[in-house]
Design a protein around this motif. Structure first.
Motif, PDB file in Angstrom:
ATOM      1  N   ARG A 179      77.077 -39.591 -21.597  1.00  0.00           N
ATOM      2  CA  ARG A 179      77.418 -39.789 -20.180  1.00  0.00           C
ATOM      3  C   ARG A 179      78.581 -40.769 -20.038  1.00  0.00           C
ATOM      4  N   GLU A 210      71.136 -33.568 -17.746  1.00  0.00           N
ATOM      5  CA  GLU A 210      70.618 -34.714 -16.995  1.00  0.00           C
ATOM      6  C   GLU A 210      69.472 -34.306 -16.068  1.00  0.00           C
ATOM      7  N   ASN A 211      69.547 -33.106 -15.495  1.00  0.00           N
ATOM      8  CA  ASN A 211      68.455 -32.628 -14.643  1.00  0.00           C
ATOM      9  C   ASN A 211      67.138 -32.566 -15.396  1.00  0.00           C
ATOM     10  N   TYR A 257      76.627 -31.268 -18.821  1.00  0.00           N
ATOM     11  CA  TYR A 257      75.902 -32.540 -18.818  1.00  0.00           C
ATOM     12  C   TYR A 257      74.962 -32.624 -17.619  1.00  0.00           C
ATOM     13  N   SER A 258      75.386 -32.102 -16.494  1.00  0.00           N
ATOM     14  CA  SER A 258      74.568 -32.131 -15.291  1.00  0.00           C
ATOM     15  C   SER A 258      73.246 -31.393 -15.501  1.00  0.00           C
ATOM     16  N   ASP A 286      67.467 -41.078 -25.917  1.00  0.00           N
ATOM     17  CA  ASP A 286      67.974 -41.437 -24.599  1.00  0.00           C
ATOM     18  C   ASP A 286      69.295 -42.189 -24.727  1.00  0.00           C
ATOM     19  N   VAL A 302      72.065 -39.683 -25.074  1.00  0.00           N
ATOM     20  CA  VAL A 302      72.372 -39.046 -23.789  1.00  0.00           C
ATOM     21  C   VAL A 302      73.221 -39.994 -22.930  1.00  0.00           C
ATOM     22  N   SER A 324      66.334 -36.543 -17.041  1.00  0.00           N
ATOM     23  CA  SER A 324      66.046 -37.614 -16.076  1.00  0.00           C
ATOM     24  C   SER A 324      64.604 -37.585 -15.584  1.00  0.00           C
ATOM     25  N   TYR A 370      72.093 -30.854 -24.790  1.00  0.00           N
ATOM     26  CA  TYR A 370      72.721 -32.049 -25.358  1.00  0.00           C
ATOM     27  C   TYR A 370      73.763 -31.633 -26.392  1.00  0.00           C
TER      28      TYR A 370
END
Length: 113
Positions: A77, A50-51, A46-47, A70, A73, A54, A16
């Motif tokens: 995004r 996010e993995n 970011y990917s 959250d 984040v 999420s 982050y």
């Protein structure tokens, strides 16, 4: 992945702040837009974030006391997506709408098999 087994939110926290730092300090063109290269780098970071994030319920991230939530984040995004919109539309950053619509469709229980 090995480190995430030891410290569940440590790896997402690092990604982050790494992504936030990359986004905020990235090279920008004369119009104030992120360069394509920096936007791709930020998106890749970011990917990875996010993995990890999420897979958690938002309540876990929000109550874990890791200095990001959250909401943070999702805000990051939205900023990255807005940068893509600006870059591909070639619209200067100062001329874009502050809140562009992000559409999410939520299925009713009857619609899901």
């Amino acid at each position: 992945d090995e480190e995430a087994r030891i410290c569940l939110l440590g790896v997402p926290a690092i990604f982050y702040y790494l992504t936030r730092y990359t986004y905020e300090t990235a090279d920008r063109d004369a119009a104030g837009l992120l360069t394509d290269e920096m936007l791709r780098k930020t998106t890749l970071q970011y990917s990875v974030l996010e993995n990890y994030v999420s897979s958690f319920h938002p309540g876990i991230v929000n109550t874990a006391n890791w200095s990001f939530t959250d909401t943070d984040v999702m805000g990051l995004r939205k900023e990255i997506l807005k940068s893509y919109q600006q870059l591909h539309a070639k619209v200067p950053a100062a001329e874009t709408k502050e809140d562009w619509p992000l559409k999410v469709y939520v299925y009713d229980e009857e619609e899901v098999p």
